[in-house]
Design a protein around this motif. Structure first.
Motif, PDB file in Angstrom:
ATOM      1  N   ALA A  45       0.860  -1.186   0.000  1.00 43.70           N
ATOM      2  CA  ALA A  45       0.000   0.000   0.000  1.00 43.70           C
ATOM      3  C   ALA A  45       0.891   1.229   0.000  1.00 43.70           C
ATOM      4  N   VAL A  46       0.338   2.349  -0.435  1.00 46.83           N
ATOM      5  CA  VAL A  46       1.007   3.642  -0.336  1.00 46.83           C
ATOM      6  C   VAL A  46       0.114   4.539   0.509  1.00 46.83           C
ATOM      7  N   ARG A  47       0.717   5.298   1.407  1.00 49.13           N
ATOM      8  CA  ARG A  47      -0.019   6.186   2.283  1.00 49.13           C
ATOM      9  C   ARG A  47      -0.826   7.195   1.468  1.00 49.13           C
ATOM     10  N   ALA A  48      -2.057   7.442   1.836  1.00 45.00           N
ATOM     11  CA  ALA A  48      -2.848   8.488   1.177  1.00 45.00           C
ATOM     12  C   ALA A  48      -2.076   9.799   1.226  1.00 45.00           C
ATOM     13  N   GLY A  49      -1.983  10.448   0.090  1.00 46.89           N
ATOM     14  CA  GLY A  49      -1.297  11.739   0.035  1.00 46.89           C
ATOM     15  C   GLY A  49       0.170  11.638  -0.325  1.00 46.89           C
ATOM     16  N   ALA A  50       0.741  10.419  -0.286  1.00 49.34           N
ATOM     17  CA  ALA A  50       2.155  10.255  -0.626  1.00 49.34           C
ATOM     18  C   ALA A  50       2.312  10.086  -2.132  1.00 49.34           C
ATOM     19  N   ALA A  51       3.498  10.421  -2.633  1.00 52.12           N
ATOM     20  CA  ALA A  51       3.784  10.192  -4.040  1.00 52.12           C
ATOM     21  C   ALA A  51       3.732   8.695  -4.332  1.00 52.12           C
ATOM     22  N   ALA A  52       3.127   8.325  -5.453  1.00 50.30           N
ATOM     23  CA  ALA A  52       2.914   6.909  -5.778  1.00 50.30           C
ATOM     24  C   ALA A  52       4.234   6.151  -5.896  1.00 50.30           C
TER      25      ALA A  52
END
Lengths: 154, 154, 154, 154
Positions: free
Chosen positions: C91-98
């Motif tokens: 997963a990637v944190r919401a708001g972080a660059a993909a």
């Protein structure tokens, strides 16, 4: 007995690099205690100057000599016999790529030393890391790399 | 080749206590890899049966032989070649008071092993702790006691 | 009562994505308890299906819907009423660059669920992360980013 | 502008207990930034006096008003505009037995504040815990108790 000044604090740290025991013991008491923070293999209180110097030797080895500190400020309380020196410290794990960005390889903290002085010499020191430095440096200190492989240099 | 059953999983763990290499290698491949979780001095992947057995020797030493496991259940997937054994594990740090309640002294986790089998033998194992076991056992594994003193047995 | 098979374990997890309460309760007991590992804001035991589903909603929100799981294997013990499903989760944190590689942004663990079944339904589940997953995901779960700024989405 | 003395540092902390905004802003800048260490739900930088005061309200709530600090020493560098105050801090989690020894309930650290002053007021503060305080207080800060139950007061 010398006065406790910011200059003397800087000179105490500089003395460690000389490897000159006589120079070092102008600042560091033979019975100095020094605490390394955290829960990793090198954490806890080191009792005596020899143990303290051995720890610094281990830091040099673990970082392949890349450990670098930049002083931010120094505070002293000569009456109480305390000093604080605030520093930015960086290092790369021995064996890691110099441009690695992995927290398992790179050590980058804002930290400080709280030193207690008696009769002109440091008798107790505590290394303290700020922010989330304890948690991120735990990865650096650990014997496993990012893939979980046990490291060659521990 | 023997079938992968819960009984065989139990026998594999029991074999380790015999110290009989021939018995052990009925279950454990000479090239087995085994992962100890966490970031402490003993964590990471152990490569090969000798390294794995050395780790178990270290556990015995660190716990003064008090490490005790109680099996909860065993699951197998013979087609895929996987087993899971779930256990409650307790130990007291060597040198600590037997009735200590300090998390620096007492090890008490619910944990499991995920084992991968090939040709009737374990080729990969991962030890996994549940709940907040990683964080609380970090205190047990650390070389410092509750006062920060560096331990004699590490 | 349905048999406990790997297929049924997969179907239990798939049911959560339907949002269909009737479908979900074919697999998950209304009084299910579910443990999220670690010491972060979302860790601990969730009591009851509503609390469990609310946790999954929070995961979706924190990850901006990027949470992805890939199953490795499933083990069952129908007699004892246990299953284990092993997964790789990213997963990637919401708001972080993909394309961020910061451990404060990226969630990448090998993990498993240990589920206890009774009368054909899951009554207890524990999410368990392997390796150093507890320590590295602590950075992901924390409300601070790599610079220490408190996040907008917590 | 007032001189930066150990007395003024003590007065700055004492002002917070008055709840008197005018008194507080004699010492704390309206745009003060303050860092809480660690990775838990309350860690990170608080931006502005309101956010900082709200954090202290949360500390009071989490500890049921039991948080107690004892000053060890204060250091100042008036030229550079820095102070350090070293303290022993104790608290018991709200809802826990007053005589609990569990690290999930008891907060006991040696800690310090590094404060940066500008024009006679604190513009930046960092709370720093010594030793293994980061790791042990992580249990206190977590929303789970020793049994993993999610707490009522978080």
């Amino acid at each position: 007995m010398s006065d406790l000044t910011p200059e003397r604090v800087g000179a105490a740290w500089a003395s460690l690099g000389t490897g000159d025991r006589e120079k070092i013991t102008e600042f560091w008491d033979e019975n100095v205690r020094f605490e390394v923070p955290g829960l990793h293999a090198y954490s806890g209180w080191y009792e005596g100057l020899d143990a303290f110097l051995e720890f610094f030797g281990n830091m040099f080895r673990l970082s392949g000599g890349t450990m670098h500190g930049e002083n931010v400020t120094v505070l002293v309380n000569p009456e109480a016999g305390y000093s604080t020196d605030v520093n930015r410290i960086t290092a790369v794990r021995a064996g890691a790529a110099a441009d690695s960005t992995s927290p398992y390889d790179t050590f980058a903290v804002e930290a400080l030393h709280l030193l207690r002085w008696s009769n002109g010499r440091i008798v107790e020191g505590r290394w303290v890391v700020m922010g989330a430095g304890a948690e991120t440096t735990a990865l650096w200190w650990s014997p496993r790399d990012a893939n979980g492989a046990r490291r060659q240099v521990v």
